[in-house]
Write a protein that holds these residues in place. Sequence first.
Motif, short mmCIF file in Angstrom:
data_model
loop_
_atom_site.label_atom_id
_atom_site.label_comp_id
_atom_site.label_asym_id
_atom_site.label_seq_id
_atom_site.Cartn_x
_atom_site.Cartn_y
_atom_site.Cartn_z
N ILE A 53 -6.57 4.55 1.93
CA ILE A 53 -7.48 3.42 2.07
C ILE A 53 -7.94 3.29 3.52
O ILE A 53 -7.17 3.53 4.45
CB ILE A 53 -6.82 2.12 1.57
N ASN A 67 -4.82 4.60 -13.32
CA ASN A 67 -4.84 5.80 -12.48
C ASN A 67 -6.14 6.59 -12.66
O ASN A 67 -6.74 6.58 -13.74
CB ASN A 67 -3.67 6.72 -12.84
N ILE A 118 0.87 -1.17 0.00
CA ILE A 118 0.00 0.00 0.00
C ILE A 118 0.91 1.22 0.00
O ILE A 118 1.74 1.38 0.89
CB ILE A 118 -0.93 0.00 1.23
N ILE A 123 -1.49 -1.24 -4.20
CA ILE A 123 -2.46 -0.14 -4.22
C ILE A 123 -1.69 1.17 -4.22
O ILE A 123 -0.87 1.42 -3.33
CB ILE A 123 -3.42 -0.22 -3.02
N ALA A 152 -2.69 4.97 -9.07
CA ALA A 152 -2.75 6.13 -8.20
C ALA A 152 -4.08 6.86 -8.37
O ALA A 152 -4.69 6.84 -9.43
CB ALA A 152 -1.60 7.09 -8.53
N ASN A 153 -4.54 7.45 -7.28
CA ASN A 153 -5.73 8.30 -7.26
C ASN A 153 -7.00 7.58 -7.68
O ASN A 153 -7.90 8.18 -8.27
CB ASN A 153 -5.51 9.55 -8.11
N ASP A 161 -0.89 5.48 -4.58
CA ASP A 161 -1.02 6.71 -3.80
C ASP A 161 -2.33 7.43 -4.12
O ASP A 161 -2.80 7.38 -5.25
CB ASP A 161 0.18 7.60 -4.17
N SER A 162 -2.91 8.11 -3.15
CA SER A 162 -4.12 8.90 -3.40
C SER A 162 -4.10 10.22 -2.64
O SER A 162 -5.12 10.88 -2.52
CB SER A 162 -5.36 8.10 -3.01
N SER A 175 -9.76 7.93 -1.16
CA SER A 175 -9.30 6.69 -1.77
C SER A 175 -10.39 5.65 -1.71
O SER A 175 -11.56 5.94 -1.89
CB SER A 175 -8.03 6.21 -1.06
N THR A 182 -10.50 6.03 -6.69
CA THR A 182 -11.45 6.27 -5.60
C THR A 182 -12.60 5.28 -5.66
O THR A 182 -13.08 4.92 -6.74
CB THR A 182 -12.01 7.71 -5.64
N CYS A 223 -1.45 6.49 0.32
CA CYS A 223 -2.77 5.90 0.07
C CYS A 223 -3.67 6.15 1.28
O CYS A 223 -3.29 5.93 2.42
CB CYS A 223 -2.63 4.40 -0.18
#
Length: 186
Positions: free
Chosen positions: A46, A111, A40, A62, A89-90, A64-65, A71, A92, A44
Amino acid sequence: MRSLQVVGNYKDEQGNIVIAPSGLLNVVVNFSGSNNYLEIAEGCLISNYTINFHSSESHVVIGDSLKIGRSIHGHVIDMGYKSKVLIGANVTAPFGVYISCAEQTSITIGNDSTFALGTIVRSDDAHMIFAVLTGYRANPSRDIQIGSHVWVGERAGILSGSVIGSGCMVGFQSVVKKKFQNNCLI
């Protein structure tokens, strides 16, 4: 089954590895096999999620967000033998997305994709069906590829063998089980 709250990096005697930031909110991993890998990204966000490794030699990554400040929240990833889930990434899913990655298949999500309430992504048909005459499996599991900037509407299902190109929109309660090029309305 070994269950643990994800609070940072972890490694056990069966070769199961978790690489994750500390401070995650209610993220649980369950290991039933060996040599599984969960990563993760540091940024992130999450939360309230369970990742189940039902067998061995599977990978979940998983992205980065942090840039978008939200996320994946509240559901499950189920992993079969030698399966792989890669979430960009990103991505949702504020109301959760159920992901089932069956034996020796992969699910890739690009992404900046978004999943609405009650969405399902599964590389299998939930139950194996065998041909009476041959004894071979009639409904084998298949990889799924979801491109970047894809929006998946409420209660949509993305099933085995699906390929959804970047920029696509999957409508409310759609069932997807084939290939679509970029920028399609499904």
